[in-house]
Design an enzyme around this catalytic site. Structure first.
Site, short mmCIF file in Angstrom:
data_model
loop_
_atom_site.label_atom_id
_atom_site.label_comp_id
_atom_site.label_asym_id
_atom_site.label_seq_id
_atom_site.Cartn_x
_atom_site.Cartn_y
_atom_site.Cartn_z
N GLY A 17 0.82 -1.21 0.00
CA GLY A 17 0.00 0.00 0.00
C GLY A 17 0.85 1.25 0.00
O GLY A 17 0.87 1.99 0.98
N THR A 18 1.55 1.48 -1.08
CA THR A 18 2.81 2.21 -1.02
C THR A 18 2.87 3.39 -1.95
O THR A 18 1.95 3.63 -2.73
CB THR A 18 3.93 1.22 -1.38
N THR A 19 4.00 4.08 -1.89
CA THR A 19 4.40 5.07 -2.88
C THR A 19 5.84 4.79 -3.25
O THR A 19 6.71 4.80 -2.37
CB THR A 19 4.26 6.50 -2.35
#
Length: 502
Positions: A17-19
């Site tokens: 659930g990232t950037t």
């Protein structure tokens, strides 16, 4: 019973659930990611490093299912080690990206992961590849993960070609900070990896050290300008208390000295996304620099645009000169097309002359550093094109302006001669023949050259100055400001020399 009371996140798939982001610079790449791992609405890991090494100078950024992304990274790492031993040298970045693409496509129904592959190799330097469901494409920068949707506008607006390593690192940090502020699935700390020919540098930036935006920046600007206004009020009040009436020179010095720190800090933050060392907590060196710059600007203003009454006669004479100049310009009305064409070619000539030194320096830099034939030939071609364009434009400018001067002179001579033939006999008895001849031969030529030469010098100087300043600001705004600080001193010296020695 156990199944009924277990937390919901135990049955959720663990996702990064990232950037993630990667960007190329001249000589390497910079990768960045946040550290939050989530399962549904719960955070199960706050400090996971999502930048996984595939080889010594090749990394990948992970997003999607944490287990799937790590499995792909480990499999590619093993295959690259074997491939490196087989060929006897470090693998290419494209080879690593191809392996990631093949595994992702082969198991696209079973695996849920998106990897950005970036690194450096001897053949093509720094490279960034995006891989998603069989896609493989090289890009100057790539973003991914749930937080990417919040920063697409930011990266499109802020990205510039040929950014330095430090600029790319700041670009990545700013992007991650914005995404982590907006995306609930992104957060924690920021991981950075910088890869170039010489080394691979890993860095961790804690959440408290990440840059802030929006309300924080506006609050900083408000505090900065409020401090400047209070400083101006305090200095002005103390000066009035001790000295009484203020001279125009002192008023300008106090205003520049009080407001210059705020102007400098605001311009640095707004234009270059940097924080200067001369902000609200400036040290003695900054205040001394501001004092010198303010004094120079005030003296320069006083000499160039004086306020004393003794200059009133000079101002009146200048006003008459402007009126005469506008009358001469109106007489040029029939030659406006020639003047317009001459000024267009003048602008083209100045623009070409401005870029010739830049591409000359590019050729020298390429020959003195890492020689790349494509860049060398491109810089050489542009240098030749700008040189030819400058010569052709200068010739056309000269021809058109000479035609305009000749046409104007011929027309004025005809009007003057017609006016002379209508004069009475008494006029020729009081006016000498030599004076009339001088008006017809010399003064008409001087009048014709007034508009063309003055406008030529003014436009050429203005465009060349603005072009050089723009080019210098793009290369290094700090050195440009240092050079511009010499302008008031140079103007003072030139004014003193012109007054006493000419």
């Amino acid at each position: 019973m156990l199944g009924e009371t277990e937390p919901q996140w135990l049955s959720e798939e663990v996702k990064t659930g990232t950037t993630i982001i990667a960007i190329e610079f001249n000589g390497g790449v910079v990768l960045g990611s946040d550290s939050r791992v989530s399962a549904g609405e719960s955070v199960v890991n706050r400090v996971m490093n999502k930048l996984s090494p595939l080889h010594d100078k090749i990394y990948c950024a992970l997003s999607g299912s944490a287990a799937d992304a790590q499995t792909i990274a480990e499999a590619v790492n093993y295959q690259l080690d074997v491939h490196s031993m087989e060929i006897g040298e470090d693998p290419k970045v494209r080879s690593a990206a191809t392996l990631v693409r093949n595994i992702s496509y082969k198991y696209k129904e079973e695996l849920s992961a998106h990897l950005i592959v970036a690194g450096w190799d001897r053949k093509e330097g720094g490279q960034v590849f995006a891989t998603l469901n069989g896609l493989l494409t090289r890009q100057p920068f790539a973003v991914g993960g749930s937080g990417s949707s919040y920063v697409y506008g930011f990266v499109d607006a802020e990205y510039r070609k040929r950014m330095s390593k430090e600029e790319c690192q700041q670009f990545v940090v700013n992007t991650l900070s914005l995404a982590m502020n907006r995306d609930g699935s992104s957060g924690g700390v920021a991981y950075l990896v910088t890869i170039d020919e010489h080394c691979t540098e890993e860095k961790v930036i804690l959440g408290n050290d990440l840059p802030t935006f929006f309300d924080h920046v506006l609050g900083h600007f408000a505090h900065l300008w409020l401090s400047a206004a209070l400083r101006w009020s305090a200095v002005t009040g103390l000066t009035l208390l001790f000295l009484g009436d203020l001279s125009p020179l002192l008023i300008r010095f106090i205003a520049a000295y009080s407001l210059l720190p705020a102007v400098f800090e605001t311009g640095t933050r707004t234009l270059y996304r940097e924080e200067s060392q001369c902000g609200p907590v400036a040290d003695i060196r900054c205040w001394l620099m501001f004092a010198g710059a303010s004094l120079g600007a005030a003296l320069f203003w006083e000499i160039i645009i004086p306020d004393s009454d003794e200059e009133a006669g000079g101002q009146e004479q200048k006003q008459k000169s402007r009126v005469l100049f506008m009358r001469v310009l109106h007489l040029f009305k029939a030659d406006y097309p020639l003047l317009f064409g001459g000024f267009v070619f003048l602008s083209l000539a100045v623009i070409c002359e401005t870029f010739i030194p830049f591409y000359t320096g590019r050729v020298i830099d390429i020959l003195g550093s890492h020689y790349q034939q494509t860049e060398f030939l491109t810089a050489l071609a542009f240098m030749g094109l700008y040189s030819i364009g400058s010569s052709v434009s200068a010739g056309c400018r000269g021809g058109l302006l000479i035609c305009a001067i000749s046409s104007f002179t011929r027309r004025i001579k005809g009007k003057l001669f017609a006016a002379l033939t209508q004069q009475e006999i008494g006029f020729f008895e009081t006016t000498k023949t030599g004076e009339i001849t001088s008006r017809l031969s010399k003064d008409t030529n001087l009048t014709g050259r007034t508009v063309c030469l003055n406008a030529n010098v003014l436009l050429r100087t203005f465009m060349k100055t603005m072009g050089m300043i723009s080019l210098m600001m793009n290369l290094s705004w700090k050195l440009t400001l240092l050079v511009l600080m010499e302008t008031p001193i140079t103007g003072l010296i030139q004014n003193i020399y012109d007054t006493h020695y000419q």
